[in-house]
Design a protein around this motif. Structure first.
Motif, PDB file in Angstrom:
ATOM      1  N   LYS A   4       5.360   7.636   8.483  1.00 28.91           N
ATOM      2  CA  LYS A   4       5.057   6.291   7.997  1.00 28.91           C
ATOM      3  C   LYS A   4       5.182   5.297   9.148  1.00 28.91           C
ATOM      4  O   LYS A   4       5.931   5.506  10.098  1.00 28.91           O
ATOM      5  CB  LYS A   4       6.019   5.894   6.874  1.00 28.91           C
ATOM      6  CG  LYS A   4       6.036   6.840   5.689  1.00 28.91           C
ATOM      7  CD  LYS A   4       4.700   6.923   4.990  1.00 28.91           C
ATOM      8  CE  LYS A   4       4.790   7.812   3.767  1.00 28.91           C
ATOM      9  NZ  LYS A   4       3.478   8.245   3.291  1.00 28.91           N
TER      10      LYS A   4
ATOM     11  N   GLN B 222       3.949   8.038  -6.419  1.00 32.55           N
ATOM     12  CA  GLN B 222       4.821   7.111  -5.704  1.00 32.55           C
ATOM     13  C   GLN B 222       4.708   5.694  -6.265  1.00 32.55           C
ATOM     14  O   GLN B 222       5.708   4.985  -6.397  1.00 32.55           O
ATOM     15  CB  GLN B 222       4.468   7.120  -4.209  1.00 32.55           C
ATOM     16  CG  GLN B 222       4.820   8.392  -3.471  1.00 32.55           C
ATOM     17  CD  GLN B 222       3.774   9.486  -3.617  1.00 32.55           C
ATOM     18  OE1 GLN B 222       2.806   9.347  -4.385  1.00 32.55           O
ATOM     19  NE2 GLN B 222       3.934  10.570  -2.879  1.00 32.55           N
ATOM     20  N   VAL B 223       3.492   5.309  -6.595  1.00 30.39           N
ATOM     21  CA  VAL B 223       3.274   3.971  -7.155  1.00 30.39           C
ATOM     22  C   VAL B 223       3.766   3.893  -8.598  1.00 30.39           C
ATOM     23  O   VAL B 223       4.388   2.910  -9.005  1.00 30.39           O
ATOM     24  CB  VAL B 223       1.785   3.591  -7.052  1.00 30.39           C
ATOM     25  CG1 VAL B 223       1.502   2.270  -7.742  1.00 30.39           C
ATOM     26  CG2 VAL B 223       1.363   3.535  -5.591  1.00 30.39           C
TER      27      VAL B 223
ATOM     28  N   GLU C 175       8.316   6.227  -0.246  1.00 34.32           N
ATOM     29  CA  GLU C 175       7.913   7.622  -0.419  1.00 34.32           C
ATOM     30  C   GLU C 175       8.875   8.317  -1.384  1.00 34.32           C
ATOM     31  O   GLU C 175      10.083   8.049  -1.381  1.00 34.32           O
ATOM     32  CB  GLU C 175       7.920   8.332   0.935  1.00 34.32           C
ATOM     33  CG  GLU C 175       7.453   9.779   0.901  1.00 34.32           C
ATOM     34  CD  GLU C 175       6.042   9.922   0.359  1.00 34.32           C
ATOM     35  OE1 GLU C 175       5.925  10.272  -0.836  1.00 34.32           O
ATOM     36  OE2 GLU C 175       5.081   9.661   1.104  1.00 34.32           O
TER      37      GLU C 175
ATOM     38  N   PHE D 121       9.275  -1.300   3.667  1.00 38.78           N
ATOM     39  CA  PHE D 121       9.111  -0.748   2.318  1.00 38.78           C
ATOM     40  C   PHE D 121       9.458  -1.831   1.305  1.00 38.78           C
ATOM     41  O   PHE D 121      10.432  -2.562   1.461  1.00 38.78           O
ATOM     42  CB  PHE D 121      10.019   0.467   2.120  1.00 38.78           C
ATOM     43  CG  PHE D 121       9.561   1.688   2.874  1.00 38.78           C
ATOM     44  CD1 PHE D 121       8.475   2.427   2.418  1.00 38.78           C
ATOM     45  CD2 PHE D 121      10.190   2.077   4.037  1.00 38.78           C
ATOM     46  CE1 PHE D 121       8.036   3.546   3.116  1.00 38.78           C
ATOM     47  CE2 PHE D 121       9.766   3.193   4.747  1.00 38.78           C
ATOM     48  CZ  PHE D 121       8.685   3.927   4.283  1.00 38.78           C
TER      49      PHE D 121
ATOM     50  N   PHE E  84      -3.645   1.859  -3.236  1.00 38.86           N
ATOM     51  CA  PHE E  84      -3.117   3.227  -3.314  1.00 38.86           C
ATOM     52  C   PHE E  84      -4.231   4.190  -3.701  1.00 38.86           C
ATOM     53  O   PHE E  84      -5.217   3.800  -4.321  1.00 38.86           O
ATOM     54  CB  PHE E  84      -1.982   3.309  -4.337  1.00 38.86           C
ATOM     55  CG  PHE E  84      -2.293   2.657  -5.652  1.00 38.86           C
ATOM     56  CD1 PHE E  84      -3.004   3.324  -6.628  1.00 38.86           C
ATOM     57  CD2 PHE E  84      -1.874   1.359  -5.912  1.00 38.86           C
ATOM     58  CE1 PHE E  84      -3.305   2.727  -7.842  1.00 38.86           C
ATOM     59  CE2 PHE E  84      -2.165   0.743  -7.122  1.00 38.86           C
ATOM     60  CZ  PHE E  84      -2.884   1.431  -8.084  1.00 38.86           C
TER      61      PHE E  84
ATOM     62  N   GLN F 179       4.735  -1.508   2.246  1.00 41.69           N
ATOM     63  CA  GLN F 179       4.323  -0.208   1.743  1.00 41.69           C
ATOM     64  C   GLN F 179       5.283   0.283   0.659  1.00 41.69           C
ATOM     65  O   GLN F 179       6.463  -0.052   0.646  1.00 41.69           O
ATOM     66  CB  GLN F 179       4.215   0.817   2.869  1.00 41.69           C
ATOM     67  CG  GLN F 179       5.444   1.045   3.710  1.00 41.69           C
ATOM     68  CD  GLN F 179       5.189   2.052   4.831  1.00 41.69           C
ATOM     69  OE1 GLN F 179       4.502   3.050   4.654  1.00 41.69           O
ATOM     70  NE2 GLN F 179       5.766   1.796   6.002  1.00 41.69           N
ATOM     71  N   PHE F 180       4.723   1.056  -0.261  1.00 36.65           N
ATOM     72  CA  PHE F 180       5.526   1.640  -1.325  1.00 36.65           C
ATOM     73  C   PHE F 180       6.445   2.708  -0.750  1.00 36.65           C
ATOM     74  O   PHE F 180       6.062   3.442   0.174  1.00 36.65           O
ATOM     75  CB  PHE F 180       4.634   2.287  -2.385  1.00 36.65           C
ATOM     76  CG  PHE F 180       3.877   1.316  -3.242  1.00 36.65           C
ATOM     77  CD1 PHE F 180       4.500   0.679  -4.297  1.00 36.65           C
ATOM     78  CD2 PHE F 180       2.537   1.049  -2.991  1.00 36.65           C
ATOM     79  CE1 PHE F 180       3.805  -0.213  -5.100  1.00 36.65           C
ATOM     80  CE2 PHE F 180       1.834   0.163  -3.788  1.00 36.65           C
ATOM     81  CZ  PHE F 180       2.464  -0.470  -4.849  1.00 36.65           C
TER      82      PHE F 180
ATOM     83  N   TYR G  12       0.805  -1.213   0.000  1.00 34.76           N
ATOM     84  CA  TYR G  12       0.000   0.000   0.000  1.00 34.76           C
ATOM     85  C   TYR G  12       0.840   1.267   0.000  1.00 34.76           C
ATOM     86  O   TYR G  12       1.992   1.275   0.424  1.00 34.76           O
ATOM     87  CB  TYR G  12      -0.943   0.012   1.206  1.00 34.76           C
ATOM     88  CG  TYR G  12      -0.257   0.242   2.547  1.00 34.76           C
ATOM     89  CD1 TYR G  12      -0.016   1.541   3.015  1.00 34.76           C
ATOM     90  CD2 TYR G  12       0.134  -0.826   3.352  1.00 34.76           C
ATOM     91  CE1 TYR G  12       0.612   1.764   4.235  1.00 34.76           C
ATOM     92  CE2 TYR G  12       0.748  -0.611   4.573  1.00 34.76           C
ATOM     93  CZ  TYR G  12       0.987   0.692   5.016  1.00 34.76           C
ATOM     94  OH  TYR G  12       1.617   0.907   6.224  1.00 34.76           O
ATOM     95  N   TYR G  13       0.239   2.335  -0.506  1.00 33.98           N
ATOM     96  CA  TYR G  13       0.752   3.692  -0.282  1.00 33.98           C
ATOM     97  C   TYR G  13      -0.376   4.465   0.381  1.00 33.98           C
ATOM     98  O   TYR G  13      -1.493   4.519  -0.149  1.00 33.98           O
ATOM     99  CB  TYR G  13       1.166   4.397  -1.572  1.00 33.98           C
ATOM    100  CG  TYR G  13       1.597   5.823  -1.265  1.00 33.98           C
ATOM    101  CD1 TYR G  13       2.871   6.065  -0.775  1.00 33.98           C
ATOM    102  CD2 TYR G  13       0.709   6.892  -1.387  1.00 33.98           C
ATOM    103  CE1 TYR G  13       3.264   7.351  -0.425  1.00 33.98           C
ATOM    104  CE2 TYR G  13       1.092   8.176  -1.034  1.00 33.98           C
ATOM    105  CZ  TYR G  13       2.368   8.395  -0.557  1.00 33.98           C
ATOM    106  OH  TYR G  13       2.750   9.663  -0.190  1.00 33.98           O
TER     107      TYR G  13
END
Length: 206
Positions: free
Chosen positions: A56, A88-89, A41, A62, A78, A38-39, A9-10
């Motif tokens: 975060k 970001q993605v 930043e 990450f 996202f 998580q993606f 996720y982001y």
């Protein structure tokens, strides 16, 4: 051998993290091995501070492109920006060229979760405009259809569609995911994991 699933996720203000966590918990309950990631930043700390973005979650690792091939299925979560994935993605996807070149993700399963500020903020187009990435990588896209009957209800405003779970965050981010929306995310996690589990079991039996 249980299926290996990642929920990546982001989330800047926590809305998507909530949905991703629900999906991951439901997927894990099926017996699959599930990692919540998580993606990375791309914005500087200075810009994030000006946007009043909370820190975060340090407990959630990450993801890196080299992590992806070890999973049988991945749920990508996202927010939408103008009907497509956030920067970001997109930056992360752009960094996976070596996976495309080697076919490392071919035959993997993928699904999407998103959010928007308003009802007509581009949720469905964000699901749709992410499919070309899966196509180029040879991944198998898994929508949820209307298996969760809550999607058909008209008693309240809600996110979510046959493409996947989603939430409405409001323009100022003040609205949090509703019980209905988190329920759809849980349904998606369970449904997606069920498909991936079945595939992995069938492949192992060959």
């Amino acid at each position: 051998m249980p299926a290996k699933i990642a929920v990546i996720y982001y989330s800047m203000y926590g809305h998507i993290k909530t949905l991703a966590t629900k999906a991951a918990e439901a997927a894990k309950a099926t017996g699959a091995e599930v990692d919540l990631l998580q993606f990375p930043e791309t914005l500087s700390d200075d810009i994030l501070a000006k946007m009043h973005s909370p820190p975060k979650d340090a407990a959630v690792p990450f993801v890196t492109p080299t992590d992806l091939p070890k999973y049988d299925g991945i749920i990508f979560a996202f927010p939408t920006r103008y009907g497509r994935a956030v920067a970001q993605v997109s930056a992360f996807f752009d960094a996976t060229g070596s996976l495309w070149a080697t076919g490392a993700l071919t035959g993997k399963f993928a699904s999407t979760i998103t959010s928007s500020a308003s009802q007509n903020g581009g949720q469905e187009t964000t699901h749709l405009t992410t499919i070309p990435y899966f196509t180029h990588q040879g991944m198998i896209y898994v929508p949820i259809g209307y298996g969760d009957q809550a999607l058909l209800g008209l008693g309240e405003i809600h996110g979510g569609s046959p493409w996947g779970a989603s939430t409405l965050a409001a323009g100022d981010g003040s609205r949090q995911p509703s019980e209905l929306e988190t329920g759809v995310a849980a349904y998606q996690g369970k449904y997606f994991a069920g498909i991936v589990n079945t595939f992995v079991a069938g492949k192992a039996a060959q």
